[in-house]
Motif scaffolding. Structure first.
Motif, PDB file in Angstrom:
ATOM      1  N   THR A 234       0.842  -1.190   0.000  1.00  0.00           N
ATOM      2  CA  THR A 234       0.000   0.000   0.000  1.00  0.00           C
ATOM      3  C   THR A 234       0.880   1.243   0.000  1.00  0.00           C
ATOM      4  O   THR A 234       1.881   1.302   0.720  1.00  0.00           O
ATOM      5  CB  THR A 234      -0.924   0.027   1.237  1.00  0.00           C
ATOM      6  OG1 THR A 234      -1.562  -1.245   1.374  1.00  0.00           O
ATOM      7  CG2 THR A 234      -1.974   1.105   1.087  1.00  0.00           C
ATOM      8  N   ARG A 263       4.920   4.211   2.070  1.00  0.00           N
ATOM      9  CA  ARG A 263       4.576   2.842   1.680  1.00  0.00           C
ATOM     10  C   ARG A 263       4.774   1.899   2.856  1.00  0.00           C
ATOM     11  O   ARG A 263       5.685   2.069   3.655  1.00  0.00           O
ATOM     12  CB  ARG A 263       5.430   2.413   0.489  1.00  0.00           C
ATOM     13  CG  ARG A 263       5.421   0.925   0.196  1.00  0.00           C
ATOM     14  CD  ARG A 263       6.180   0.587  -1.064  1.00  0.00           C
ATOM     15  NE  ARG A 263       5.457   1.013  -2.262  1.00  0.00           N
ATOM     16  CZ  ARG A 263       5.789   0.647  -3.497  1.00  0.00           C
ATOM     17  NH1 ARG A 263       6.837  -0.124  -3.699  1.00  0.00           N
ATOM     18  NH2 ARG A 263       5.089   1.066  -4.524  1.00  0.00           N
ATOM     19  N   ARG A 353      -4.324   6.761  -2.683  1.00  0.00           N
ATOM     20  CA  ARG A 353      -3.754   5.528  -2.145  1.00  0.00           C
ATOM     21  C   ARG A 353      -3.816   4.452  -3.226  1.00  0.00           C
ATOM     22  O   ARG A 353      -4.829   4.317  -3.923  1.00  0.00           O
ATOM     23  CB  ARG A 353      -4.534   5.054  -0.928  1.00  0.00           C
ATOM     24  CG  ARG A 353      -4.109   3.678  -0.421  1.00  0.00           C
ATOM     25  CD  ARG A 353      -4.975   3.160   0.720  1.00  0.00           C
ATOM     26  NE  ARG A 353      -4.880   3.998   1.900  1.00  0.00           N
ATOM     27  CZ  ARG A 353      -5.194   3.594   3.129  1.00  0.00           C
ATOM     28  NH1 ARG A 353      -5.596   2.353   3.342  1.00  0.00           N
ATOM     29  NH2 ARG A 353      -5.117   4.418   4.146  1.00  0.00           N
ATOM     30  N   SER A 354      -2.739   3.724  -3.378  1.00  0.00           N
ATOM     31  CA  SER A 354      -2.733   2.558  -4.273  1.00  0.00           C
ATOM     32  C   SER A 354      -2.523   1.301  -3.445  1.00  0.00           C
ATOM     33  O   SER A 354      -1.715   1.284  -2.524  1.00  0.00           O
ATOM     34  CB  SER A 354      -1.637   2.691  -5.336  1.00  0.00           C
ATOM     35  OG  SER A 354      -0.346   2.548  -4.765  1.00  0.00           O
ATOM     36  N   PHE A 355      -3.286   0.269  -3.787  1.00  0.00           N
ATOM     37  CA  PHE A 355      -3.197  -1.009  -3.088  1.00  0.00           C
ATOM     38  C   PHE A 355      -3.141  -2.124  -4.118  1.00  0.00           C
ATOM     39  O   PHE A 355      -3.834  -2.086  -5.143  1.00  0.00           O
ATOM     40  CB  PHE A 355      -4.414  -1.226  -2.179  1.00  0.00           C
ATOM     41  CG  PHE A 355      -4.530  -2.631  -1.650  1.00  0.00           C
ATOM     42  CD1 PHE A 355      -3.849  -3.017  -0.514  1.00  0.00           C
ATOM     43  CD2 PHE A 355      -5.314  -3.569  -2.311  1.00  0.00           C
ATOM     44  CE1 PHE A 355      -3.929  -4.322  -0.043  1.00  0.00           C
ATOM     45  CE2 PHE A 355      -5.413  -4.872  -1.850  1.00  0.00           C
ATOM     46  CZ  PHE A 355      -4.714  -5.245  -0.709  1.00  0.00           C
ATOM     47  N   ARG A 396      -3.038   9.207   6.803  1.00  0.00           N
ATOM     48  CA  ARG A 396      -3.756   8.261   5.955  1.00  0.00           C
ATOM     49  C   ARG A 396      -5.130   8.029   6.548  1.00  0.00           C
ATOM     50  O   ARG A 396      -5.357   8.231   7.748  1.00  0.00           O
ATOM     51  CB  ARG A 396      -3.011   6.933   5.851  1.00  0.00           C
ATOM     52  CG  ARG A 396      -2.867   6.209   7.191  1.00  0.00           C
ATOM     53  CD  ARG A 396      -2.181   4.865   7.047  1.00  0.00           C
ATOM     54  NE  ARG A 396      -1.991   4.228   8.363  1.00  0.00           N
ATOM     55  CZ  ARG A 396      -1.393   3.057   8.536  1.00  0.00           C
ATOM     56  NH1 ARG A 396      -0.932   2.395   7.498  1.00  0.00           N
ATOM     57  NH2 ARG A 396      -1.258   2.542   9.750  1.00  0.00           N
ATOM     58  N   VAL A 402      -6.532  -3.752   4.169  1.00  0.00           N
ATOM     59  CA  VAL A 402      -6.151  -4.585   3.029  1.00  0.00           C
ATOM     60  C   VAL A 402      -7.300  -5.531   2.675  1.00  0.00           C
ATOM     61  O   VAL A 402      -7.087  -6.587   2.080  1.00  0.00           O
ATOM     62  CB  VAL A 402      -4.873  -5.395   3.352  1.00  0.00           C
ATOM     63  CG1 VAL A 402      -3.688  -4.472   3.522  1.00  0.00           C
ATOM     64  CG2 VAL A 402      -5.058  -6.268   4.599  1.00  0.00           C
ATOM     65  N   TRP A 404      -9.444  -6.027   0.398  1.00  0.00           N
ATOM     66  CA  TRP A 404      -9.891  -5.883  -0.986  1.00  0.00           C
ATOM     67  C   TRP A 404     -11.121  -6.755  -1.224  1.00  0.00           C
ATOM     68  O   TRP A 404     -11.213  -7.840  -0.671  1.00  0.00           O
ATOM     69  CB  TRP A 404      -8.752  -6.326  -1.920  1.00  0.00           C
ATOM     70  CG  TRP A 404      -9.047  -6.119  -3.369  1.00  0.00           C
ATOM     71  CD1 TRP A 404      -8.860  -5.003  -4.101  1.00  0.00           C
ATOM     72  CD2 TRP A 404      -9.605  -7.091  -4.261  1.00  0.00           C
ATOM     73  NE1 TRP A 404      -9.251  -5.205  -5.401  1.00  0.00           N
ATOM     74  CE2 TRP A 404      -9.717  -6.485  -5.528  1.00  0.00           C
ATOM     75  CE3 TRP A 404     -10.023  -8.408  -4.125  1.00  0.00           C
ATOM     76  CZ2 TRP A 404     -10.233  -7.150  -6.627  1.00  0.00           C
ATOM     77  CZ3 TRP A 404     -10.541  -9.070  -5.229  1.00  0.00           C
ATOM     78  CH2 TRP A 404     -10.638  -8.433  -6.461  1.00  0.00           C
TER      79      TRP A 404
END
Length: 785
Positions: A234, A263, A353-355, A396, A402, A404
């Motif tokens: 992340t 990260r 944010r990228s996951f 954040r 996490v 997803w």
């Protein structure tokens, strides 16, 4: 290809009775009676039986693969143990048998993943057909039943990791490569090449299984049992929400453009956060783009970003412990100081944010080939721009982790990327080609090359449609299906046998008009004959497709555009391809002049009037130019067939893949343009050449004036006008080119009209001199003399 045909041609022959009876379910919907509650109950019971059959088989087969992997692991351990003894060493045949057994398990994993995908698609399509044809809404009810028997939710990453370890041990004959995964990163005599690709979800598992046969999965903690959360990565990206300067810099790839992100690896309970800065360097600088980072405890992040925790304080304890050299600590401290200064002075805030889950393939201690595959890629908003408190005063947001696919988030807060991202990093010695299997992989149907793709750029542009006006070049083609016809020569194959039929054609919805054509024949022999013909047609088509691919590879590698230290990159190879009759860029954006006019309209006054006049003059000029183009005769290119305008374009490109894209209203597309100092110098040299020619014409005109007669005066006027026009034209063209280069615009820089018009003007000037001389009868005087 319609799904009924896709299912029939893709199934594994030994498992044929365990697939969804798609044709039987379709036949149940073709009743001529009115659809009532009795018919609905009957259909649901049939659907339940099919779901139970598929779910049971998937569970049994999955457990069988687990047992086979465990048994193979014991056999591998037994054979490898012999290598430590002085006698009775294992033979090459034993290792070959182990490798064949593991290849068979790998083929089973692929078949099971394909089985799962096809059956899940079949259930979705039959439910859609039911709701459409009967008017009874079964989709929400059946979704709950699918969740109780989630045969489609199995993750095969644990299989991939374990098979990778075993296969690597067998491939290296019991001597797998060991060492630091980061080793080799500082070697100097290497050409580094990084390329990014998109991978369709249908191809992810097979792609992983193909790669593990050549590179092991990189596991940082081999002593710990694999968990899906271990592969989660992340990142939180920061930017100024007023100027979006970091976004614009990374999009335009300007020299020195930075990206600042925080990260962490694993779940939200990770205590170690990496503060990173990526700096872009242009090729002409002779430097490489740099990614630098340092570690910080999660509890100290907010204080650090607010400037309350100084870099000296961060590394105070590390200096006392003396576990690292003073040089390394000083470098990290300087990095921390620079990042903190930028966050505070540029008012940077969390924006995106990228996951994703990452599977990395690399030989430990050998960084020459490194492949990473990022799946479940998701971007989410972190900002508070619309008044919603997402991150608030924290660094954040804390309402997601996490888990997803993050179902708790509204659609406006999330962008679930439809593809996986494959990144291939190569370090090859100058003049050395990459491994053959890498070349086959990157040219296969599994991947679609997307140079310069960025998760941060895509997420920020997508999640802020009202704030971001300049979008990346790949944004308008997100709705284009990247799947290509399957190349049967490259893929997972069972030892000693060819693959079963499998295609990656687009799965269209079945049409009620051709239901009868899709019914299975009553005669089993006829069904086998149909399958045999399908296989023969498939093999013929794929052999032809493979030959065309090889021809294309020969063309692209035989003209200096292949691999090597001076090879053209993907963008340059595309730019070098012949253009069609219409000389337009493949990407169209809203006119910059229209944007400037709209901005001037809000300002008003003389600025708006001047822009309005300029806009109308340009419209009139374009209309005149279009009329002249239509009226004046133009040369017609010779038709050389498929090898002409399409030369260099792969034959396997599907219709619609190469087309003219246009940006949404109010937005512009940024196409990557490489700008080096030699481009600026070439522009200056061109202008100086024009200037030199203008001065030469002016000198001729001044010399002719000294003769004093009418002929000389007419010729002097002609050459003076030509010199003046040439001077102003070259100056205007130079200024325009400099501006386009500075803005990095993908426009046509070559001059199509100037040289021709200059030659025409010179001919007219000389013709005037001869014409005046002839008109005065000077030639008769010359003859009498």
């Amino acid at each position: 290809m319609r799904f009924g045909q896709q299912l029939k041609s893709s199934l594994v022959k030994d498992w044929i009775y365990y697939y969804i009876d798609y044709e039987g379910l379709k036949e149940a919907l073709r009743t001529h009676r009115a659809w009532d509650e009795k018919e609905e109950q009957k259909f649901v019971e049939q659907l339940e039986r099919e779901l139970d059959k598929v779910y049971t088989f998937q569970r049994v087969k999955s457990d069988e693969i687990v047992r086979r992997i465990s048994a193979s692991g014991n056999e591998v351990a037994h054979v490898v143990a012999k290598t430590d003894g002085e006698a009775d060493n294992p033979t090459e045949e034993e290792f070959e048998l182990l490798e064949e057994d593991l290849s068979d398990i790998i083929a089973d994993v692929y078949d099971l993943a394909k089985f799962t995908q096809l059956n899940y698609t079949g259930f979705q399509k039959i439910i859609k057909k039911h709701d459409k044809s009967t008017g009874w809404m079964l989709k929400p009810v059946f979704a709950a039943r699918l969740r109780r028997k989630p045969f489609f939710q199995d993750n095969y990453d644990s299989f991939v990791v374990r098979l990778s370890q075993l296969y690597d041990t067998v491939r290296t004959r019991g001597n797998p490569v060991k060492g630091d995964s980061a080793a080799g990163g500082k070697q100097q005599n290497f050409v580094r090449q990084t390329t990014k690709y998109w991978v369709h979800p249908d191809n992810i598992t097979e792609l992983k299984l193909i790669i593990l046969k050549h590179l092991p999965v990189l596991v940082f903690n081999a002593s710990k049992e694999f968990s899906i959360d271990d592969s989660a990565i992340t990142s939180i990206y920061y930017d100024n929400t007023k100027t979006w300067e970091l976004y614009m810099g990374r999009l335009k790839k300007t020299e020195g453009a930075e990206a600042i992100r925080l990260r962490w690896y694993g779940g939200m309970n990770s205590e170690t956060i990496f503060v990173e800065r990526k700096t872009h360097r242009e090729d002409w600088t002779g430097e490489e783009s740099v990614k630098a980072r340092f570690k910080l405890k999660e509890k100290n992040i907010n204080a650090y970003l607010r400037g309350e925790l100084t870099p000296e304080k961060i590394f105070e304890k590390e200096r006392k412990d003396k576990k690292r050299s003073e040089k390394d600590i000083a470098a990290d401290e300087q990095l921390a100081r620079e990042i903190q200064y930028r966050v505070l002075t540029r008012e940077l805030q969390p924006v995106t944010r990228s996951f994703y889950h990452r599977t990395a393939f690399q030989l430990p201690g050998d960084a020459r080939v490194r492949i990473s595959l990022d799946t479940e890629l998701t971007m989410t908003r972190e900002d508070n721009l619309d008044g919603r408190k997402r991150a608030g005063d924290n660094w954040r947001r804390m309402d997601i982790g996490v888990d997803w696919p993050f179902p708790q988030l509204p659609p406006s807060d999330i962008e679930r990327f439809p593809y996986a991202v494959l990144e291939v990093k190569l370090q090859t010695q100058a003049g050395q080609e990459p491994p053959e299997w890498i070349r086959e992989l990157t040219a296969s149907h599994f991947v679609e090359a997307v140079p310069k793709f960025s998760k941060y750029i895509h997420g920020t542009a997508t999640l802020n449609p009202n704030r971001i006006k300049l979008i990346p070049y790949w944004a308008p083609q997100m709705d284009v299906d990247i799947r290509k016809p399957r190349n049967q020569a490259f893929g997972i194959q069972r030892p000693g046998a060819s693959n079963d039929i499998s295609t990656n054609g687009n799965l269209e919805d079945d049409s009620d008009d051709d239901d009868a054509a899709l019914l299975p024949p009553a005669d089993g022999a006829q069904d086998d004959e149909t399958l045999r013909r399908l296989r023969e047609a498939r093999d013929t088509m794929e052999q032809h497709d493979l030959e065309q691919r090889r021809d294309y590879g020969t063309l692209s590698n035989g003209n200096g555009n292949g691999e090597g230290p001076n090879a053209l990159d993907i963008e340059e190879r595309i730019a070098a391809q012949p253009t069609a009759a219409e000389d337009y860029p493949i990407y169209d954006s809203d006119s910059e002049d229209e944007d400037d006019l709209e901005d001037a309209r809000h300002v008003g006054g003389w600025r708006y009037r001047a822009k309005l006049v300029q806009h109308h003059v340009k419209q009139v000029g374009n209309a005149v130019a279009n009329f002249a183009t239509a009226v004046l005769p133009t040369p017609t290119p010779t038709n050389v067939g498929a090898g002409g305008a399409n030369l260099g374009v792969p034959s396997w490109k599907q219709p619609g893949e190469v087309k003219k894209f246009r940006a949404p209203k109010g937005k512009r597309i940024h196409v990557p343009v490489r700008v080096e100092p030699k481009v600026q110098l070439a522009t200056e040299r061109t202008f100086l050449s024009w200037l030199e020619f203008s001065i030469l014409l002016g000198s001729i005109a001044a010399t002719l004036l000294n003769f004093g007669d009418s002929l000389a005066l007419a010729a002097a006027w002609a050459f003076t006008i030509l010199a003046t026009v040439s001077l102003f034209y070259s100056a205007a063209l130079f200024l325009w080119r400099v501006r386009m280069i500075r803005l990095r615009r993908a426009v046509t820089y070559h001059d199509r009209w100037g040289p021709s018009l200059l030659c025409l003007g010179l001919f007219v000037a000389v013709a005037v001199s001869f014409g005046v001389r002839l008109g005065e009868g000077g030639w008769k005087t010359g003859l009498k003399g």
